[in-house]
Design a protein around this motif. Structure first.
Motif, PDB file in Angstrom:
ATOM      1  N   GLN A  40      91.241 -92.445  19.723  1.00  0.00           N
ATOM      2  CA  GLN A  40      91.113 -93.324  18.560  1.00  0.00           C
ATOM      3  C   GLN A  40      91.696 -92.688  17.302  1.00  0.00           C
ATOM      4  OE1 GLN A  40      90.132 -96.578  18.481  1.00  0.00           O
ATOM      5  NE2 GLN A  40      90.246 -96.269  20.703  1.00  0.00           N
ATOM      6  N   ILE A  41      91.444 -91.395  17.108  1.00  0.00           N
ATOM      7  CA  ILE A  41      91.982 -90.690  15.934  1.00  0.00           C
ATOM      8  C   ILE A  41      93.500 -90.652  15.984  1.00  0.00           C
ATOM      9  CG2 ILE A  41      92.151 -88.422  14.818  1.00  0.00           C
ATOM     10  CD1 ILE A  41      89.222 -87.984  15.462  1.00  0.00           C
ATOM     11  N   ILE A  42      94.051 -90.412  17.176  1.00  0.00           N
ATOM     12  CA  ILE A  42      95.510 -90.335  17.335  1.00  0.00           C
ATOM     13  C   ILE A  42      96.155 -91.685  17.047  1.00  0.00           C
ATOM     14  CG2 ILE A  42      97.353 -89.967  19.029  1.00  0.00           C
ATOM     15  CD1 ILE A  42      95.301 -87.949  20.366  1.00  0.00           C
ATOM     16  N   LEU A  43      95.495 -92.765  17.451  1.00  0.00           N
ATOM     17  CA  LEU A  43      96.041 -94.108  17.219  1.00  0.00           C
ATOM     18  C   LEU A  43      96.040 -94.479  15.738  1.00  0.00           C
ATOM     19  CD1 LEU A  43      94.456 -96.187  20.139  1.00  0.00           C
ATOM     20  CD2 LEU A  43      96.816 -95.369  19.952  1.00  0.00           C
ATOM     21  N   ASN A  44      95.107 -93.910  14.981  1.00  0.00           N
ATOM     22  CA  ASN A  44      94.932 -94.307  13.580  1.00  0.00           C
ATOM     23  C   ASN A  44      95.411 -93.277  12.563  1.00  0.00           C
ATOM     24  OD1 ASN A  44      93.551 -96.888  14.028  1.00  0.00           O
ATOM     25  ND2 ASN A  44      91.912 -95.635  14.880  1.00  0.00           N
ATOM     26  N   ASN A  45      95.994 -92.176  13.039  1.00  0.00           N
ATOM     27  CA  ASN A  45      96.463 -91.133  12.138  1.00  0.00           C
ATOM     28  C   ASN A  45      97.820 -90.592  12.589  1.00  0.00           C
ATOM     29  OD1 ASN A  45      93.974 -90.318  10.234  1.00  0.00           O
ATOM     30  ND2 ASN A  45      93.191 -90.789  12.278  1.00  0.00           N
ATOM     31  N   ASP A  46      98.494 -89.952  11.662  1.00  0.00           N
ATOM     32  CA  ASP A  46      99.787 -89.343  11.954  1.00  0.00           C
ATOM     33  C   ASP A  46      99.543 -87.909  12.432  1.00  0.00           C
ATOM     34  OD1 ASP A  46     102.441 -88.724  12.127  1.00  0.00           O
ATOM     35  OD2 ASP A  46     102.746 -88.463   9.972  1.00  0.00           O
ATOM     36  N   ILE A  47      99.501 -87.717  13.741  1.00  0.00           N
ATOM     37  CA  ILE A  47      99.216 -86.412  14.334  1.00  0.00           C
ATOM     38  C   ILE A  47     100.494 -85.836  14.935  1.00  0.00           C
ATOM     39  CG2 ILE A  47      97.810 -85.117  15.987  1.00  0.00           C
ATOM     40  CD1 ILE A  47      96.158 -86.430  13.801  1.00  0.00           C
ATOM     41  N   ASP A  48     100.816 -84.608  14.562  1.00  0.00           N
ATOM     42  CA  ASP A  48     102.020 -83.956  15.099  1.00  0.00           C
ATOM     43  C   ASP A  48     101.728 -83.125  16.346  1.00  0.00           C
ATOM     44  OD1 ASP A  48     103.903 -84.753  12.981  1.00  0.00           O
ATOM     45  OD2 ASP A  48     102.639 -83.525  11.693  1.00  0.00           O
ATOM     46  N   ILE A  49     100.620 -82.377  16.325  1.00  0.00           N
ATOM     47  CA  ILE A  49     100.282 -81.478  17.433  1.00  0.00           C
ATOM     48  C   ILE A  49      98.822 -81.675  17.832  1.00  0.00           C
ATOM     49  CG2 ILE A  49     100.142 -79.075  18.209  1.00  0.00           C
ATOM     50  CD1 ILE A  49     102.160 -78.334  16.066  1.00  0.00           C
ATOM     51  N   ILE A  50      98.575 -81.725  19.152  1.00  0.00           N
ATOM     52  CA  ILE A  50      97.214 -81.793  19.671  1.00  0.00           C
ATOM     53  C   ILE A  50      96.952 -80.545  20.498  1.00  0.00           C
ATOM     54  CG2 ILE A  50      95.547 -83.138  20.986  1.00  0.00           C
ATOM     55  CD1 ILE A  50      97.544 -85.493  20.758  1.00  0.00           C
ATOM     56  N   PHE A  51      95.910 -79.813  20.148  1.00  0.00           N
ATOM     57  CA  PHE A  51      95.452 -78.695  20.971  1.00  0.00           C
ATOM     58  C   PHE A  51      94.381 -79.279  21.898  1.00  0.00           C
ATOM     59  CE2 PHE A  51      96.925 -76.801  16.973  1.00  0.00           C
ATOM     60  CZ  PHE A  51      97.872 -75.929  17.468  1.00  0.00           C
ATOM     61  N   LEU A  52      94.762 -79.507  23.135  1.00  0.00           N
ATOM     62  CA  LEU A  52      93.985 -80.348  24.038  1.00  0.00           C
ATOM     63  C   LEU A  52      93.420 -79.573  25.229  1.00  0.00           C
ATOM     64  CD1 LEU A  52      93.088 -83.201  24.895  1.00  0.00           C
ATOM     65  CD2 LEU A  52      95.372 -83.538  25.880  1.00  0.00           C
ATOM     66  N   ASP A  53      92.108 -79.541  25.286  1.00  0.00           N
ATOM     67  CA  ASP A  53      91.427 -78.933  26.429  1.00  0.00           C
ATOM     68  C   ASP A  53      91.603 -79.838  27.648  1.00  0.00           C
ATOM     69  OD1 ASP A  53      89.793 -77.246  27.934  1.00  0.00           O
ATOM     70  OD2 ASP A  53      87.977 -78.345  27.379  1.00  0.00           O
ATOM     71  N   ILE A  54      91.726 -79.237  28.818  1.00  0.00           N
ATOM     72  CA  ILE A  54      91.921 -80.032  30.028  1.00  0.00           C
ATOM     73  C   ILE A  54      90.587 -80.455  30.644  1.00  0.00           C
ATOM     74  CG2 ILE A  54      92.743 -79.958  32.422  1.00  0.00           C
ATOM     75  CD1 ILE A  54      95.138 -78.378  31.489  1.00  0.00           C
ATOM     76  N   GLU A  55      89.674 -79.523  30.763  1.00  0.00           N
ATOM     77  CA  GLU A  55      88.406 -79.805  31.442  1.00  0.00           C
ATOM     78  C   GLU A  55      87.370 -80.359  30.472  1.00  0.00           C
ATOM     79  OE1 GLU A  55      88.498 -75.638  33.001  1.00  0.00           O
ATOM     80  OE2 GLU A  55      87.635 -76.633  34.763  1.00  0.00           O
ATOM     81  N   MET A  56      87.258 -81.689  30.462  1.00  0.00           N
ATOM     82  CA  MET A  56      86.262 -82.351  29.626  1.00  0.00           C
ATOM     83  C   MET A  56      85.596 -83.457  30.417  1.00  0.00           C
ATOM     84  SD  MET A  56      88.051 -82.611  25.848  1.00  0.00           S
ATOM     85  CE  MET A  56      89.540 -83.417  26.460  1.00  0.00           C
ATOM     86  N   PRO A  57      84.343 -83.773  30.116  1.00  0.00           N
ATOM     87  CA  PRO A  57      83.639 -84.835  30.857  1.00  0.00           C
ATOM     88  C   PRO A  57      84.222 -86.216  30.578  1.00  0.00           C
ATOM     89  CG  PRO A  57      82.336 -84.088  28.989  1.00  0.00           C
ATOM     90  CD  PRO A  57      83.499 -83.141  29.094  1.00  0.00           C
ATOM     91  N   ARG A  58      84.017 -87.114  31.510  1.00  0.00           N
ATOM     92  CA  ARG A  58      84.439 -88.522  31.449  1.00  0.00           C
ATOM     93  C   ARG A  58      85.959 -88.688  31.496  1.00  0.00           C
ATOM     94  NH1 ARG A  58      80.664 -90.705  26.640  1.00  0.00           N
ATOM     95  NH2 ARG A  58      81.359 -88.715  25.790  1.00  0.00           N
ATOM     96  N   MET A  59      86.673 -88.201  30.490  1.00  0.00           N
ATOM     97  CA  MET A  59      88.131 -88.274  30.509  1.00  0.00           C
ATOM     98  C   MET A  59      88.697 -86.877  30.287  1.00  0.00           C
ATOM     99  SD  MET A  59      90.852 -90.273  27.993  1.00  0.00           S
ATOM    100  CE  MET A  59      90.100 -91.875  28.172  1.00  0.00           C
TER     101      MET A  59
END
Length: 230
Positions: A40-59
């Protein structure tokens, strides 16, 4: 560069926030504990870089990355499991950082993202460097940097280049709306000039390629400001 942290563990979010402070070009927009919130944040904001964890619950981070394929954000995966590396790189992400993340390795990943963002912007700018005009029954491509100025002649606009000129059926207002504001400037109700082609300005006249072009009193103050005259 606007960045976002996505990790369900507070300790790793804290580590990433500290690492982000090492690069003054990074601005932390926010931190998320799950992929759905991040989406939701990515859809509503101008984000250049995401530091994204792989192992998270649900998604998982990989599932979020698949949702974002073709979008703008650069993804840098963060995980404690090296086994995900092959699947991660199939998604064409920028980098894959294994926890614990060292500062040197982190900064190298950010530099990779920065270089890719720069390349994308250059490609976008190059796409804007041309205009297409209809010359008789032929559509021609003209490089913007080759255009000296435009002159309105009744229902037609003459486009002047250093070695030739074209005439198109249009209005000056319509032409002006399609030109980059940082390069072209309307100096008179009948003229738009390429700022980079102006040789000199004297009173109510400017010279472009040995041609005298009138400057209206209305546009002169703005022209002087745009030219950054010392």
């Amino acid at each position: 560069m606007n960045c976002l942290i996505v990790d369900d563990q507070a300790v790793f979010r804290a580590v990433l926030k500290k690492l982000i402070t090492l690069d003054p070009s990074l601005f932390l927009v926010g931190e998320c504990t799950n992929a759905a919130e991040a989406h939701q944040i990515i859809l509503n904001n101008d984000i250049d870089i995401i530091f994204l964890d792989i192992e998270m619950p649900r998604m998982s981070g990989i599932e979020l990355a698949r949702l974002l394929e073709g979008k703008n954000p650069m993804i840098i995966f963060t995980t404690s499991q090296i086994d995900y590396a092959i699947e991660a790189f199939d998604l064409n992400v920028v980098d894959f950082l294994t926890k614990p993340i060292g500062s040197v390795r982190f900064l190298k990943a950010v530099q990779k993202a920065r270089n890719l963002i720069k390349t994308k912007k250059q490609a976008a700018n190059e796409a804007d460097e041309f205009v297409f005009i209809r010359d008789s029954n032929i559509i021609k491509r003209i490089k913007l940097s080759d255009i000296l100025y435009f002159e309105a002649k009744g229902d037609y606009i003459k486009i002047f280049l250093s070695n030739t000129n074209y005439s198109i059926h249009s209005s000056l207002k319509s032409v002006e709306q399609k030109l980059p504001e940082n390069t072209f400037f309307k100096v008179h109700r009948s003229f738009i000039v390429n700022l980079g082609k102006i040789d000199s300005i004297e009173g109510g006249t400017l010279i472009v390629n040995h041609t005298m072009i009138p400057v209206s009193d209305t546009y002169r103050p703005l022209l002087n400001k745009r030219m950054q005259i010392l």
